[in-house]
Design a protein around this motif. Structure first.
Motif, short mmCIF file in Angstrom:
data_model
loop_
_atom_site.label_atom_id
_atom_site.label_comp_id
_atom_site.label_asym_id
_atom_site.label_seq_id
_atom_site.Cartn_x
_atom_site.Cartn_y
_atom_site.Cartn_z
N GLN B 88 0.83 -1.21 0.00
CA GLN B 88 0.00 0.00 0.00
C GLN B 88 0.87 1.26 0.00
OE1 GLN B 88 -2.24 -2.21 3.18
NE2 GLN B 88 -3.72 -0.58 2.78
N TYR B 89 1.94 1.24 0.79
CA TYR B 89 2.85 2.40 0.79
C TYR B 89 3.46 2.58 -0.61
CZ TYR B 89 2.61 3.17 5.82
OH TYR B 89 2.18 3.47 7.08
N ALA B 90 3.82 1.44 -1.23
CA ALA B 90 4.41 1.52 -2.57
C ALA B 90 3.40 2.09 -3.57
CB ALA B 90 4.88 0.13 -3.01
N ALA B 91 2.16 1.63 -3.47
CA ALA B 91 1.13 2.12 -4.40
C ALA B 91 0.88 3.61 -4.19
CB ALA B 91 -0.16 1.33 -4.20
N MET B 92 0.84 4.03 -2.92
CA MET B 92 0.61 5.45 -2.65
C MET B 92 1.78 6.29 -3.16
SD MET B 92 -0.26 7.40 0.92
CE MET B 92 1.35 7.04 1.57
N PHE B 93 2.99 5.76 -3.00
CA PHE B 93 4.17 6.48 -3.51
C PHE B 93 4.06 6.67 -5.03
CE2 PHE B 93 8.24 5.87 -5.70
CZ PHE B 93 8.84 7.08 -5.39
N VAL B 98 3.43 9.93 -9.78
CA VAL B 98 2.87 10.13 -11.12
C VAL B 98 2.23 11.51 -11.25
CG1 VAL B 98 1.01 9.36 -12.68
CG2 VAL B 98 2.54 7.68 -11.64
N VAL B 99 1.41 11.90 -10.28
CA VAL B 99 0.74 13.21 -10.42
C VAL B 99 1.73 14.36 -10.26
CG1 VAL B 99 -1.56 12.38 -9.75
CG2 VAL B 99 -0.02 13.22 -7.97
N PHE B 100 2.68 14.20 -9.37
CA PHE B 100 3.68 15.27 -9.19
C PHE B 100 4.56 15.41 -10.43
CE2 PHE B 100 3.69 14.82 -4.26
CZ PHE B 100 2.47 15.47 -4.21
N VAL B 101 4.96 14.28 -11.00
CA VAL B 101 5.81 14.33 -12.19
C VAL B 101 5.07 14.99 -13.35
CG1 VAL B 101 6.76 12.83 -14.01
CG2 VAL B 101 7.42 12.47 -11.63
N ALA B 102 3.78 14.68 -13.48
CA ALA B 102 2.99 15.31 -14.55
C ALA B 102 2.99 16.83 -14.37
CB ALA B 102 1.56 14.78 -14.53
N ALA B 103 2.79 17.27 -13.13
CA ALA B 103 2.76 18.71 -12.84
C ALA B 103 4.12 19.34 -13.10
CB ALA B 103 2.32 18.94 -11.40
N MET B 104 5.16 18.71 -12.62
CA MET B 104 6.52 19.27 -12.76
C MET B 104 6.93 19.35 -14.23
SD MET B 104 7.51 20.20 -9.86
CE MET B 104 6.29 20.20 -8.57
N LYS B 105 6.56 18.33 -14.98
CA LYS B 105 6.92 18.33 -16.41
C LYS B 105 6.21 19.48 -17.13
CE LYS B 105 7.40 15.31 -20.41
NZ LYS B 105 8.64 15.99 -20.76
N ALA B 106 4.93 19.66 -16.81
CA ALA B 106 4.17 20.75 -17.44
C ALA B 106 4.76 22.11 -17.10
CB ALA B 106 2.71 20.69 -17.01
N MET B 107 5.29 22.23 -15.88
CA MET B 107 5.84 23.53 -15.46
C MET B 107 7.32 23.68 -15.84
SD MET B 107 3.93 24.36 -11.83
CE MET B 107 4.13 22.77 -11.04
N GLY B 108 7.83 22.70 -16.57
CA GLY B 108 9.18 22.83 -17.09
C GLY B 108 10.28 22.49 -16.12
N ARG B 109 9.96 21.73 -15.07
CA ARG B 109 11.00 21.36 -14.11
C ARG B 109 11.83 20.18 -14.62
NH1 ARG B 109 10.78 23.94 -9.37
NH2 ARG B 109 12.98 23.93 -9.84
#
Lengths: 74, 477
Positions: B88-93, B98-109
């Protein structure tokens, strides 16, 4: 910002002396990342002017305006 | 790393400082929907709430993935729980990543920097959450917000980390996601009931504090743009307030860093001071939350203080109220009472700056600025509240406690706690005292005068004038 753009020309946001890149702002302004962010909405299009050493809104204008090379060519 | 070559909608760094750059800059406007953190906090936070709601409406729940440590008394119990729930910890990680990476990629990080840095944050967050779940944690003040903050500061100021890791320490991004998720645990009826009181109380304190700092700064001979920047930092919303007003009034380059230094130093002092004094006086958690909401300087710091005190209230029999009381009162006061007015502050001060301080023909801010500077994540917070309030309206109070709370609201609250811990740990990791700008005696004096007035006035209004509201937040729903 169509309303502002329609009214004003030579705004800082289109000036070669101006920079508002969020990452650059976080590096140039100590502490901005700690409890704020370069990518926050409250920053809008504000940035730093190298010519006058001020942090200001992108819609300002001044006599030192210098268009970007691309804009000059156009 | 820079954003060179990426379409961030803002001025690319290298090109901006190269005056011969062959480029016309991309415009921001509605591109902020995917280029600003506020909107990404909405997509991530509201996305979680919507998915949780859809699961719930179809007879399911997301609680499997919203895992948290169980209370433990021996290390063996803690390790055993962690081992048993590792998938469960692995799935939550993976979900967060995934959602953070999508956001960071869109913002050019830079993802090569962000991913390892977030793994570091996540691993320590697990440890911090487990420390907070120790049955004697409250006796030693080992509340997760305070542990996260202190541990982060020790690591960044004593051990030190590579600068590139800052890419993953996104304090504002994590706190905004946490606030959107918090909306799902706050009934909309409560916002309607207590929101106006919060606005009245916060407006009184904000206007008085701003005036005290501004006029003290002026009296001390400081530039009025610095006075306004310091005033907004102390009165409105901390670093965000300071940077917004610095831009609106065209402050000198050094003004914003000075105000930010003041905000950070006092915000960290208040994280410990306000809960300590509240505890000594045995304040109700709701009153303490309102006081923190009035007198803390930054959202992230305030949540740390309010949550820590709320946990103390739950653990100690002599202190009335709960963690939810403290967090709810704080949120109403800070987010509804103070944060959402930043655009108006910026517009008014920009008007004063361009029409009075430095009069220039044809230079006038547009009222649209109020919208562009609006902290958009508040929209997500309100929508999340509306969604869950709508769901809850179909249940009796007994069924809400038996069904909606454990299956829908509880898991969202757990994910909210994780977002807050990421945030609190990131505050500590980015607070490197030696890197803060030197402020000087006069700015310190002006700001500190405002702090004293703010804290006293905030206490009087929270504990005396409006106390009945802050002690009855659950009654007023």
């Amino acid at each position: 910002m169509p309303a502002i753009r329609a009214r004003m020309k030579n705004m800082c946001v289109d000036c070669a002396h101006f920079c508002n890149d969020p990452e650059k702002m976080e590096n140039e302004i100590p502490g901005l990342q700690v409890m704020g962010s370069g990518w926050a909405s409250v920053r809008n299009i504000d940035g730093l002017c190298r010519k006058r050493d001020v942090y200001l809104a992108g819609y300002y204008t001044c006599e030192h305006f210098k268009p970007l090379k691309g804009a000059r060519a156009a | 790393m820079s954003n060179e070559g990426k379409n961030t909608g803002l001025t690319p760094t290298e090109e901006a400082w190269d005056e011969e750059a062959d480029d016309i800059r991309p415009k921001m406007g509605w591109k902020e929907l995917w280029l600003k953190e506020d909107w990404w906090a909405i997509w991530v936070g509201l996305g979680i709430v919507i998915v949780a709601t859809l699961f719930f409406l179809n007879g399911g729940t997301i609680k499997w993935i919203a895992i948290k440590p169980a209370r433990w008394s021996t290390l063996g119990q803690a390790f055993s729980h962690f081992g048993a729930h590792l998938p469960q910890y692995a799935a939550m990680f993976v979900l967060w990543l995934v959602v953070f990476v999508a956001a960071m990629k869109a913002m050019g990080r830079n993802l090569a920097e962000y991913i390892p840095s977030f793994i570091f944050v996540f691993v320590f967050s697990i440890i911090i959450f487990y420390i907070g779940a120790w049955e004697h944690a409250h006796a030693y003040n080992l509340e997760p917000p305070l542990v996260a903050l202190v541990l982060g500061m020790l690591i960044s100021n004593i051990i030190g980390l590579p600068k590139w890791m800052d890419t993953g320490f996104r304090v504002e991004f994590y706190i905004k996601i946490g606030i959107v998720l918090l909306g799902a645990t706050l009934p909309f009826t409560l916002i309607v009931w207590a929101g106006p009181v919060a606005i009245v109380q916060a407006s009184i304190v904000s206007i008085v504090t701003f005036s005290v700092i501004y006029f003290t700064a002026k009296k001390l001979g400081l530039d009025r743009r610095l006075g306004a920047t310091l005033g907004a930092g102390g009165a409105v919303c901390g670093v965000s307030g300071a940077i917004a007003i610095a831009g609106a009034v065209g402050a000198k380059k050094e003004h914003a860093p000075i105000a930010i230094t003041m905000v950070i130093l006092w915000a960290i002092v208040m994280i410990f001071f306000l809960p300590l004094v509240s505890r000594a006086m045995g304040l109700h958690a709701g009153i303490a939350g309102a006081w923190v909401g009035t007198s803390e300087f930054a959202d992230a710091a305030g949540f740390a203080a309010a949550q820590a005190y709320g946990k103390v209230a739950e653990a100690l029999p002599g202190i009335p109220g709960s963690e939810e009381d403290a967090v709810r009162a704080f949120t109403l006061m800070k987010v509804i009472g103070r944060d959402i007015w930043i655009g108006i502050w910026a517009f008014v001060l920009a008007l004063i700056s361009t029409m009075k301080w430095e009069r220039k023909e044809g230079q006038k801010p547009d009222p649209a600025e109020i919208w562009w500077r609006f902290p958009k994540f508040v929209i997500g917070f309100l929508l999340a509240s509306l969604i869950i309030t709508w769901i809850a309206s179909g249940y009796s109070l007994a069924d809400y406690d038996k069904i909606v709370k454990p299956e829908l609201v509880g898991p969202v609250k757990t994910l909210r706690t994780w977002a807050f811990i990421f945030c609190f740990f990131s505050i500590g990791l980015t607070t490197r005292f030696r890197e803060l700008a030197a402020a000087g005696t006069r700015p310190f004096t002006a700001f500190t005068t405002g702090v004293v007035v703010n804290v006293l006035l905030g206490f009087v209004l929270s504990a005396l004038v409006f106390a009945s509201y802050w002690t009855h937040l659950t009654v007023g729903q």
